[in-house]
Enzyme design. Structure first.
Site, PDB file in Angstrom:
ATOM      1  CD  GLN A   1       0.817  -8.701  -4.776  1.00 47.76           C
ATOM      2  OE1 GLN A   1       0.589  -8.859  -3.584  1.00 47.76           O
ATOM      3  NE2 GLN A   1      -0.002  -8.332  -5.859  1.00 47.76           N
TER       4      GLN A   1
ATOM      5  N   GLY B   1      -9.594 -19.570   0.721  1.00 53.37           N
ATOM      6  CA  GLY B   1      -9.613 -18.203   0.862  1.00 53.37           C
ATOM      7  C   GLY B   1      -8.619 -17.346   0.046  1.00 53.37           C
TER       8      GLY B   1
ATOM      9  CD  GLN C   1      -6.626 -13.376  -6.379  1.00 50.12           C
ATOM     10  OE1 GLN C   1      -5.880 -12.035  -6.787  1.00 50.12           O
ATOM     11  NE2 GLN C   1      -7.936 -13.317  -5.862  1.00 50.12           N
TER      12      GLN C   1
ATOM     13  CD1 TRP D   1       0.500  -1.719  -3.829  1.00 52.85           C
ATOM     14  CD2 TRP D   1       1.163  -1.310  -1.911  1.00 52.85           C
ATOM     15  NE1 TRP D   1      -0.676  -1.848  -2.911  1.00 52.85           N
ATOM     16  CE2 TRP D   1      -0.165  -1.582  -1.408  1.00 52.85           C
ATOM     17  CE3 TRP D   1       1.800  -0.835  -0.684  1.00 52.85           C
ATOM     18  CZ2 TRP D   1      -0.641  -1.424  -0.554  1.00 52.85           C
ATOM     19  CZ3 TRP D   1       1.210  -0.781   0.535  1.00 52.85           C
ATOM     20  CH2 TRP D   1      -0.125  -0.998   0.702  1.00 52.85           C
ATOM     21  NE  ARG D   2      -1.613   6.703  -5.661  1.00 56.54           N
ATOM     22  CZ  ARG D   2      -2.944   6.709  -5.649  1.00 56.54           C
ATOM     23  NH1 ARG D   2      -3.551   5.559  -6.554  1.00 56.54           N
ATOM     24  NH2 ARG D   2      -3.881   7.438  -5.141  1.00 56.54           N
TER      25      ARG D   2
ATOM     26  CG  ASP E   1      -4.745  -1.038  -1.887  1.00 50.75           C
ATOM     27  OD1 ASP E   1      -5.418  -1.514  -1.333  1.00 50.75           O
ATOM     28  OD2 ASP E   1      -3.612  -1.493  -2.396  1.00 50.75           O
TER      29      ASP E   1
ATOM     30  CG  HIS F   1      -3.056   0.053  -6.554  1.00 49.36           C
ATOM     31  ND1 HIS F   1      -4.000  -0.518  -7.023  1.00 49.36           N
ATOM     32  CD2 HIS F   1      -2.591  -0.923  -5.492  1.00 49.36           C
ATOM     33  CE1 HIS F   1      -4.161  -1.617  -6.394  1.00 49.36           C
ATOM     34  NE2 HIS F   1      -3.517  -2.002  -5.331  1.00 49.36           N
TER      35      HIS F   1
ATOM     36  CD  GLU G   1      -5.413  -5.329  -7.507  1.00 50.27           C
ATOM     37  OE1 GLU G   1      -6.088  -6.436  -7.114  1.00 50.27           O
ATOM     38  OE2 GLU G   1      -5.206  -4.223  -6.469  1.00 50.27           O
TER      39      GLU G   1
ATOM     40  CE1 TYR H   1      -7.489  -2.192  -6.502  1.00 49.58           C
ATOM     41  CE2 TYR H   1      -7.623  -1.777  -4.037  1.00 49.58           C
ATOM     42  CZ  TYR H   1      -7.369  -2.561  -5.101  1.00 49.58           C
ATOM     43  OH  TYR H   1      -7.273  -3.764  -5.033  1.00 49.58           O
TER      44      TYR H   1
END
Length: 599
Positions: A165, A186, A208, A439-440, A442, A476, A497, A500
């Site tokens: 990202q 990978g 992905q 983005w929080r 992780d 997150h 996502e 977590y």
């Protein structure tokens, strides 16, 4: 670290950085680069962009250019949570260089057309060693870098762009093969391309998810994992979701490309401000395209990280546009954009870092504001919001000249323990959102990550009507990742996502049941449409955590979803349904649950 099996799935490795924690009130100064851009005034002179911008022309010895590129890459390859920011700019001409991009590095051409700057060699991003990947290499944390407005003729067999990202490729012409994975299968978790052309095949490999918008593919797009979206792409693969996982829209409903810096034929520095377009396919710079409107650089205040928020706001109030040079801007108050058609353009991934709990940026409900190319870091004093577009209950129409946010990235935690209730709130109608990563964190420096440390409820809240989003990455957060309250909203590509780290199911329950849906459309909304949505789970606290549904929306004919998927990555628990009651559980072991159309 969680175990990995041979399934293609994402792992965000803990950063190797072990430097001491830093705070928003005492960040170390950005070190000066050895070869700064020149000083000067006026649109024909070399602007003073500060020490971390390098401007080259074809007369510069190639050894000098390559030395700078190599030095920057050596410093930035693993500097994920660092404070250095850089831009390398090429005036029109041909260059034989191998530009490898590390964190917080932009490589861009200064031509009016991408082909004005010809790179023979590479502008590339390579994978990083990853013992948790079966291939021993991954691109899962290759964030915060970009390539823009140039042509690349690979002298190797391809031009590798193995990113995740917040690493956009815009207005780029790849005269050969484009390779998007780190190699040997990978893991990789990207990505975004817009207004670009690839003459050869594009090897997606292990990526992905990916969004390609308003571009041209001259060869095949190979492979795909879960969620590959094409919007207004000439030569795109046919619709095939879920097998192959291609979502293909023939045109993009409404777009406006990102502003960019260039030098015109008379040597004058200008900033291009591309026009609004509707129902488009292909690039803006194909044969026969009209000239792009532009502004003289003298209309911009060229800000440095040492400039205060007060000084920057004074310049904005005078009617100047804003160019943010590379670095970290510590803000004791929000930057305020009050005038219509103001351009705020970041150069080299500059960071806006609030220090007192105010927002980083507040935009009035006016026509045509363009915000592009900035990273926003939450500070240690909790902010209610980091970026606010318009005021609540704004109702003006901006259909003919919308506000746009492009390559605007948010981070809660990582370099230091930041806090914010919501990252982005969009109140203004017709706003264009184009490549956002909220983005929080992780992972990050010690002491900056944890359920009660880097707290953040929601990534994106859309209150305005008629808002269109392309490339919405939101991850997150501790409640709903995205809340859509406005009417007639459209999202083309969504990746998320779930958090977590919920410590227990009791700590992570919403008003509608177990967990918080990632994508929430409010119950009162009558019309909404979204294409290509992926929501993933990895609950890593060794506790059985369930999310009742990934997408939560009113069930009515006007609220429609196309090509949505949930994925169990690893860990415990999982997601019970994909959209409301539709879909199958992905719980306890690797699995996916696609829903082609809902309702």
């Amino acid at each position: 670290m969680r175990p990995l099996d041979p399934s293609r799935r994402r792992f965000l490795a803990l950063t190797a950085a072990s430097a001491a924690s830093v705070t928003a009130l005492g960040l170390p100064a950005v070190p000066a680069a050895a070869s700064p851009a020149g000083h000067g005034h006026g649109d024909g002179a070399e602007p003073d962009f500060g020490p971390n911008v390098f401007v080259y022309d074809p007369a510069t010895p190639v050894e000098e250019i390559q030395s700078t590129l190599d030095r920057l890459f050596a410093g930035q390859e693993h500097n994920e949570m660092g404070l250095d920011r850089y831009a390398v700019l090429f005036k029109p001409g041909r260059y034989e260089v191998n530009a490898r991009l590390g964190y917080y590095t932009t490589v861009a051409g200064l031509g009016a057309h991408p082909d004005d700057v010809e790179i023979h060699g590479a502008v590339r991003v390579i994978g990083q060693p990853d013992p948790n990947s079966p291939a021993g290499i991954s691109a899962l944390t290759n964030f915060w870098r970009s390539a823009e407005n140039l042509a690349v003729t690979p002298t190797d067999w391809s031009n590798q762009w193995a990113v995740s990202q917040a690493s956009p490729m815009r207005r780029v012409h790849i005269k050969g093969i484009l390779w998007l994975e780190p190699g040997n299968g990978g893991y990789s978790s990207g990505g975004y391309i817009a207004d670009s052309k690839v003459d050869g095949i594009t090897i997606n490999g292990s990526q992905q998810q990916w969004l390609t918008r308003d571009s041209e593919l001259g060869g095949d797009w190979t492979n795909g994992v879960w969620n590959q979206v094409f919007s207004g792409v000439v030569g795109a693969p046919a619709q095939g979701f879920p097998d192959p996982p291609y979502t293909t829209l023939p045109t993009s409903p409404v777009t406006r490309e990102k502003p960019y810096l260039f030098v015109d034929g008379a040597g004058r520095w200008r900033v291009a401000v591309p026009r609004l377009r509707r129902d488009t396919a292909g690039t803006t710079w194909a044969a026969g395209a009209p000239p792009v409107p532009s502004l003289p650089l003298s209309d911009f205040f060229i800000a440095k990280p040492t400039d205060s928020a007060k000084r920057i706001n004074q310049e904005l109030s005078r009617g100047r546009h804003l160019l943010l040079t590379p670095g970290v801007y510590r803000l004791d108050r929000a930057l305020r954009v009050k005038r219509p058609d103001t351009v705020v353009l970041g150069l080299g991934m500059p960071s806006l870092a609030p220090t007192t709990g105010d927002a980083a940026l507040r935009i009035e409900d006016v026509d045509g504001v363009r915000i592009a190319g900035v990273l926003v870091d939450a500070g240690p004093v909790e902010s209610e919001v980091l970026v606010e577009v318009g005021k609540r209950h704004s109702h003006r129409s901006h259909a003919g000249n919308p506000i746009s946010l492009q390559d605007v990235f948010f981070r809660i935690g990582g370099p230091y323990a930041g806090r914010a209730v919501t990252s982005l709130v969009v109140n203004s109608r017709h706003t264009l959102i184009d490549n956002i990563w909220a983005w929080r964190g992780d992972h990050g420096r010690p002491g900056t990550i944890g359920w009660t440390v880097n707290t953040a409820a929601t990534g994106v809240v859309v209150n305005g009507d008629d808002v269109t989003a392309y490339g919405l990455f939101v991850e997150h957060y501790q409640r709903w990742q995205t809340i859509w309250n406005g009417e007639r909203g459209r999202t083309v590509f969504y990746q998320s996502e779930l958090p977590y780290d919920p410590p227990s199911q009791a700590a992570w329950r919403s008003p509608t049941g177990n967990g918080w849906a990632s994508y929430k459309v409010a119950n009162h909304v009558r019309e909404h449409e979204a294409w290509g949505l992926g929501v993933y789970s990895y609950f890593n606290q060794q506790v059985d955590i369930r999310c009742d549904r990934a997408i939560e929306a009113p069930r009515r004919a006007g609220v429609r979803f196309h090509d949505a998927i949930t994925v169990f990555l690893d860990g415990s628990g999982g997601i019970e349904r994909t959209v409301n009651e539709a879909g199958t559980p992905v719980v306890g072991s690797y699995g996916t649950s696609p829903v082609v159309n809902y309702p």
